[in-house]
Design a protein around this motif. Structure first.
Motif, PDB file in Angstrom:
ATOM      1  N   PHE A  35     -44.801 -19.438  16.769  1.00 46.12           N
ATOM      2  CA  PHE A  35     -45.154 -20.835  17.038  1.00 46.12           C
ATOM      3  C   PHE A  35     -44.709 -21.243  18.438  1.00 46.12           C
ATOM      4  O   PHE A  35     -45.418 -21.923  19.172  1.00 46.12           O
ATOM      5  N   GLN A  36     -43.493 -20.809  18.767  1.00 44.48           N
ATOM      6  CA  GLN A  36     -42.985 -21.110  20.106  1.00 44.48           C
ATOM      7  C   GLN A  36     -43.839 -20.423  21.165  1.00 44.48           C
ATOM      8  O   GLN A  36     -44.144 -20.998  22.207  1.00 44.48           O
ATOM      9  N   GLU A  37     -44.221 -19.188  20.861  1.00 38.50           N
ATOM     10  CA  GLU A  37     -45.058 -18.415  21.780  1.00 38.50           C
ATOM     11  C   GLU A  37     -46.378 -19.149  22.045  1.00 38.50           C
ATOM     12  O   GLU A  37     -46.800 -19.297  23.192  1.00 38.50           O
ATOM     13  N   THR A  38     -46.985 -19.635  20.963  1.00 38.30           N
ATOM     14  CA  THR A  38     -48.237 -20.377  21.108  1.00 38.30           C
ATOM     15  C   THR A  38     -48.014 -21.632  21.949  1.00 38.30           C
ATOM     16  O   THR A  38     -48.778 -21.928  22.861  1.00 38.30           O
ATOM     17  N   ALA A  39     -46.930 -22.361  21.637  1.00 37.61           N
ATOM     18  CA  ALA A  39     -46.644 -23.592  22.390  1.00 37.61           C
ATOM     19  C   ALA A  39     -46.486 -23.274  23.872  1.00 37.61           C
ATOM     20  O   ALA A  39     -47.037 -23.963  24.733  1.00 37.61           O
ATOM     21  N   LEU A  40     -45.748 -22.204  24.164  1.00 39.84           N
ATOM     22  CA  LEU A  40     -45.525 -21.819  25.565  1.00 39.84           C
ATOM     23  C   LEU A  40     -46.861 -21.564  26.263  1.00 39.84           C
ATOM     24  O   LEU A  40     -47.110 -22.046  27.364  1.00 39.84           O
ATOM     25  N   LEU A  54     -46.795 -33.270  27.590  1.00 39.15           N
ATOM     26  CA  LEU A  54     -45.855 -33.751  26.578  1.00 39.15           C
ATOM     27  C   LEU A  54     -45.723 -32.690  25.491  1.00 39.15           C
ATOM     28  O   LEU A  54     -46.722 -32.248  24.924  1.00 39.15           O
ATOM     29  N   LEU A  55     -44.481 -32.268  25.236  1.00 39.48           N
ATOM     30  CA  LEU A  55     -44.229 -31.339  24.137  1.00 39.48           C
ATOM     31  C   LEU A  55     -43.616 -32.127  22.982  1.00 39.48           C
ATOM     32  O   LEU A  55     -42.470 -32.567  23.061  1.00 39.48           O
ATOM     33  N   HIS A  56     -44.415 -32.327  21.942  1.00 39.54           N
ATOM     34  CA  HIS A  56     -43.906 -33.009  20.754  1.00 39.54           C
ATOM     35  C   HIS A  56     -43.470 -31.936  19.762  1.00 39.54           C
ATOM     36  O   HIS A  56     -44.293 -31.350  19.073  1.00 39.54           O
ATOM     37  N   GLY A  64     -36.874 -25.545  18.366  1.00 39.33           N
ATOM     38  CA  GLY A  64     -36.578 -24.563  19.404  1.00 39.33           C
ATOM     39  C   GLY A  64     -37.255 -24.893  20.726  1.00 39.33           C
ATOM     40  O   GLY A  64     -37.666 -24.004  21.456  1.00 39.33           O
ATOM     41  N   LYS A  65     -37.312 -26.180  21.051  1.00 38.28           N
ATOM     42  CA  LYS A  65     -37.923 -26.586  22.315  1.00 38.28           C
ATOM     43  C   LYS A  65     -37.154 -25.992  23.496  1.00 38.28           C
ATOM     44  O   LYS A  65     -37.746 -25.533  24.459  1.00 38.28           O
ATOM     45  N   THR A  66     -35.808 -26.008  23.360  1.00 35.94           N
ATOM     46  CA  THR A  66     -34.997 -25.507  24.462  1.00 35.94           C
ATOM     47  C   THR A  66     -35.361 -24.071  24.816  1.00 35.94           C
ATOM     48  O   THR A  66     -35.402 -23.697  25.985  1.00 35.94           O
ATOM     49  N   GLU A  67     -35.611 -23.252  23.793  1.00 40.05           N
ATOM     50  CA  GLU A  67     -35.952 -21.849  24.060  1.00 40.05           C
ATOM     51  C   GLU A  67     -37.290 -21.748  24.785  1.00 40.05           C
ATOM     52  O   GLU A  67     -37.484 -20.894  25.640  1.00 40.05           O
ATOM     53  N   VAL A  68     -38.207 -22.649  24.435  1.00 41.67           N
ATOM     54  CA  VAL A  68     -39.496 -22.657  25.133  1.00 41.67           C
ATOM     55  C   VAL A  68     -39.294 -23.039  26.604  1.00 41.67           C
ATOM     56  O   VAL A  68     -39.841 -22.405  27.506  1.00 41.67           O
TER      57      VAL A  68
END
Ligand code: ADP
Ligand code: ZN
Ligand code: ZN
Length: 814
Positions: A280-285, A299-301, A307-311
């Protein structure tokens, strides 16, 4: 030939001032260098070169400068452009921006007060002039720059003082000097080769002939059942062995020592590879990067603990790899060692931290490192004022917790919003910017919906931990059934007990500090008031005193009513201090901690409490909204909100949005690892739509409903707001002034002028306050509106009677 420079002075005056320079100075001086100049008859200021030219001023004779203070510019042209934008947009003086932007050590002026650093011993490194000043400070505890200039018999003294500051021989007034020694507590744990209890048998076997050591290992396993980190000292006591015994076990690599050093920000360790992102994080990135193709702001909601910080770290790494700088903005109080350590863990010494609680020298150091684009300033982690640092090469800005109100500076001018100002800054650098939040501000979410910003969602908590269950407790009902104990319902007490039994930790949220906001006479109903402000005093039980939260006035708690003499004084409402006390009675065998403005003063205030909570020395932590800011504790299974209603009933158009954000953020502290957390919210009003939306964490429902209200009642994001505040110690003056102003503005803006109104606290520090608000409809030109306001302000200030009134303009006053 004549040569001139235009100089910004650190005073609230809109224009720059022209000074003359010699031909040699003209050849040397550059925009962004500091110059010492005299102003008026006696004042001396540190000015900043803004223009260099040969046109004499028309209205006055240009004075000579005293001295050029820098060898190269300390402010770059992008900054000057940025400051101008701030000054225009927020309708404030360039001088105000200049003063806010630079660390105060850069801005010495004739009235700056200088102190001797008592700890300084290297007198031999001082030259004659420096030594003279240093010595003078042994006879006089403080000197102004002016006086120093008299002592040395010259007026070019700033470089000498600067040098003394550099050498740490002196410091200036703005500095809060705090003697600090990091508290290093030594803990023990099993050496990593013995990772679980199945090793107990063989270990004891191995130690069968070392009785003391065996005892220590046995005791260790006993203590370990509490799941808390074990202090070396505790183990010695429990096992009744000496330090040497534990040390021997460490030498044998059965135990190891470690420190929980939560209260020191300086990085020495090694760095680790970035974490691998989940799908999921990978997709967001990937989506963020895609959106950067055609949009500069995204905007990242992402829900709490997604795990926003990791992104962000991945984005940061990519930008660093291209040789550019990164600014990571956080609200002041979220800027704890937790997040700092976490990022240092990856980026080590590439990070500099910039923070208002840091000393002047630390801030000057960060400034210089950023200016010189030093390796250790590739990433700046900072609170709102770090947007003023001299970046030359920004590639990315991250604004974490973008919804936070503390990004807005209300006092003093410039009254800027660091998030919005950062967006402008990133455009000037042609950089990208990510706004991140679990509960975005309505404005940012609106901009994303309108496709002005890119928009990416992250809807899963890391490790698939579920969001906590949220339960509303109707305390009206509980009162009726007599199931309340103080401010606690039986349901909440039971849940706290269960969590404690499981050796888990609890966070309780109460949005007010102090013991009880109001003391009221039972006989005549009068409450003690602050003599300087129009507000009741707050009772602080621990010190048995009454305090004003607006001006810090304090006095002892009286025994009887000041109005009627009755000794029946009652306390109403409740604050964190009272909750803490009730908890100590309800759960006498557990440690209760409190985190609010009163317990977190000083540079390391937060860190100490957060550290103690992390080390599980505190079982229940009571606190104000400070608790909601990005803290990550893995053992908290229950979050309780004691009274949701005070947040909902606050008279502000954003009260509902804020209440939602605050409650969702506080709830997000529960169940961040493995086990699903619980949140209990006590309220008189369980059917309130915001509470329903909180209980299902339904951001979109909240957004849609609030947006409708904003449209209907003409508020942001549709309308813009400019607030004007007048202040003066004479009520009549303020009143006359505001009435004149409202009429003048209404002539231009008609029904879009609201007021006059008095704020909830209408007198602070003996100054009466009146407000008005100008609403700017979507199609009305912002620039033109501001010009009209500025014109009316000038006319206002031309009236002799109104001139002494403080006139404050606040653009986007929310
Ligand atoms: P948020 O900022 O969205 O609230 P965090 O970035 O603090 O979330 O992440 C929550 C927790 O999950 C942290 O303890 C973090 O270390 C952990 N975590 C998040 N992403 C990963 C990952 N990809 N690998 C390992 N741990 C992770
Ligand atoms: Zn009374
Ligand atoms: Zn007061």
């Amino acid at each position: 030939m004549q040569y001139f420079i235009d100089v910004i002075l650190p005073i609230p005056i809109q224009k720059t001032f022209t000074y003359s320079v010699t031909e040699a100075e003209f050849g040397f001086v550059k925009k962004g260098m500091r110059v010492a100049v005299s102003f008026g008859n006696t004042k001396m200021y540190t000015g900043l070169v803004f223009e260099i030219h040969q046109n004499p001023p028309e209205l006055y004779e240009a004075k000579d400068i005293l001295q050029i203070l820098d060898e190269k510019p300390i402010v770059n042209e992008t900054q000057l452009k940025h400051w101008q934008w701030i000054s225009n947009y927020y309708m404030c003086a360039l001088g105000d921006v200049y003063r806010a932007a630079l660390p105060s050590a850069f801005l010495l002026e004739s009235e700056t007060i200088i102190y001797r650093n008592q700890a300084f011993q290297n007198e031999e490194i001082l030259n004659d002039d420096e030594f003279l000043i240093f010595e003078a400070l042994q006879h006089q505890s403080q000197l102004t720059v002016h006086q120093i200039s008299d002592i040395l018999g010259k007026n070019k003294v700033l470089p000498i003082i600067n040098e003394l500051i550099q050498k740490s021989a002196i410091y200036i007034k703005e500095e809060i000097y705090e003697q600090y020694k990091p508290k290093l507590v030594k803990y023990v744990r099993l050496h990593s080769q013995y990772s679980n209890e199945s090793y107990l048998e063989p270990l004891l076997e191995e130690l069968s002939r070392a009785k003391k050591q065996r005892e220590a290992v046995l005791s260790y396993f006993q203590l370990a059942t509490s799941k808390k980190p074990i202090k070396a000292k505790t183990l010695e006591e429990q096992a009744r062995v000496s330090k040497a015994v534990i040390k021997a076990l460490v030498d044998k690599e059965i135990f190891e020592f470690y420190h929980i050093q939560t209260d020191r920000i300086s990085y020495k360790g090694e760095t680790n590879a970035l974490k691998e992102l989940n799908e999921f994080q990978e997709t967001a990135l990937q989506e963020i990067k895609d959106s950067f193709q055609d949009k500069d702001v995204t905007l990242l909601h992402g829900i709490t603990s997604s795990g926003k910080t990791e992104v962000y770290t991945k984005l940061i790494q990519e930008v660093l790899d291209t040789g550019k700088q990164v600014l990571f903005l956080l609200p002041e109080i979220a800027l704890t060692t937790q997040i700092i350590t976490r990022l240092q863990n990856y980026f080590g010494n590439q990070i500099s931290v910039f923070h208002s609680k840091y000393s002047m020298n630390e801030r000057v150091e960060v400034w210089n490192n950023v200016l010189d684009n030093k390796p250790k300033a590739q990433i700046v982690l900072g609170a709102r004022s770090s947007i003023f640092l001299p970046f030359s090469n920004l590639g990315l800005i991250v604004v974490d917790e973008e919804h936070e109100t503390s990004y807005k500076q209300f006092e003093p001018s410039p009254r800027y919003n660091a998030r919005d100002t950062a967006i402008v800054l990133s455009a000037m650098h042609q950089a990208k910017i990510v706004l991140g939040s679990a509960t975005p501000s309505l404005e940012s979410y609106f901009n994303a919906q309108e496709k002005k910003y890119g928009f990416i969602e992250l809807n899963r908590r890391y490790g698939n931990v579920q969001l906590p269950t949220i339960e509303l407790i109707d305390i009206k009902e509980k009162h009726r059934k007599r199931e309340m104990n103080g401010h606690f319902s039986d349901t909440l007490i039971k849940q706290v007990q269960e969590a404690l039994d499981e050796k888990e930790q609890v966070i309780l949220f109460q949005n007010r500090r102090g013991f009880s906001p109001i003391v009221e006479c039972k006989t005549c109903g009068v409450s003690p008031q602050c003599p300087n402000c129009d507000v009741s005093l707050t009772f602080h039980k621990f010190k048995n005193e009454l305090r004003c939260h607006y001006c810090n006035y304090q006095r002892a708690m009286p025994n009887s009513c000041g109005a009627c003499g009755s000794n029946q004084l009652d306390t109403k409402g409740f604050g964190t201090e009272q909750i803490e006390l009730e908890l100590k009675e309800l759960f006498p065998n557990h440690n209760v901690g409190r985190m609010d403005l009163d317990t977190t003063r000083g540079k390391y205030g937060y860190q100490k409490i957060i550290g103690a909570f992390e080390a599980r020395e505190i079982d229940i932590l009571v606190g104000t909204q400070m608790l909601s800011k990005g803290l990550d504790f893995d053992n908290v299974s229950l979050v309780g909100i004691l009274n949701a209603d005070t947040m909902l009933n606050f008279p502000d158009f954003r009260a509902h949005e804020r209440a939602f954000q605050l409650m969702v953020q506080v709830s997000g502290r529960a169940g961040r690892s493995q086990k699903r957390g619980k949140v209990m919210i006590q309220t008189y009003n369980p059917y309130h739509q915001i509470l329903q939306q909180v209980s299902t964490t339904d951001y979109t429902a909240m957004y849609k409903e609030q947006l409708q209200d904003r449209w209907q009642f003409h508020y942001p994001p549709y309308y813009r707001l400019i607030k004007i505040t007048l202040k003066h110690k004479d009520y009549q003056k303020v009143d006359a002034g505001i009435n004149w102003l409202v009429k003048a503005l209404q002539n231009v803006f008609q029904e879009n002028v609201l007021g006059p109104s008095a704020p909830a606290v209408s007198r602070i520090r003996n100054q009466y306050i009146k407000n008005l608000v100008i609403k700017i409809p979507p199609k009305q030109s912002l620039g033109k509106t501001k010009q009209q306001i500025a014109k009316i302000k000038n006319t206002f200030q031309a009236v002799a009677d109104f001139r002494p009134i403080r006139f404050i303009v606040d653009v986007d006053a929310y």
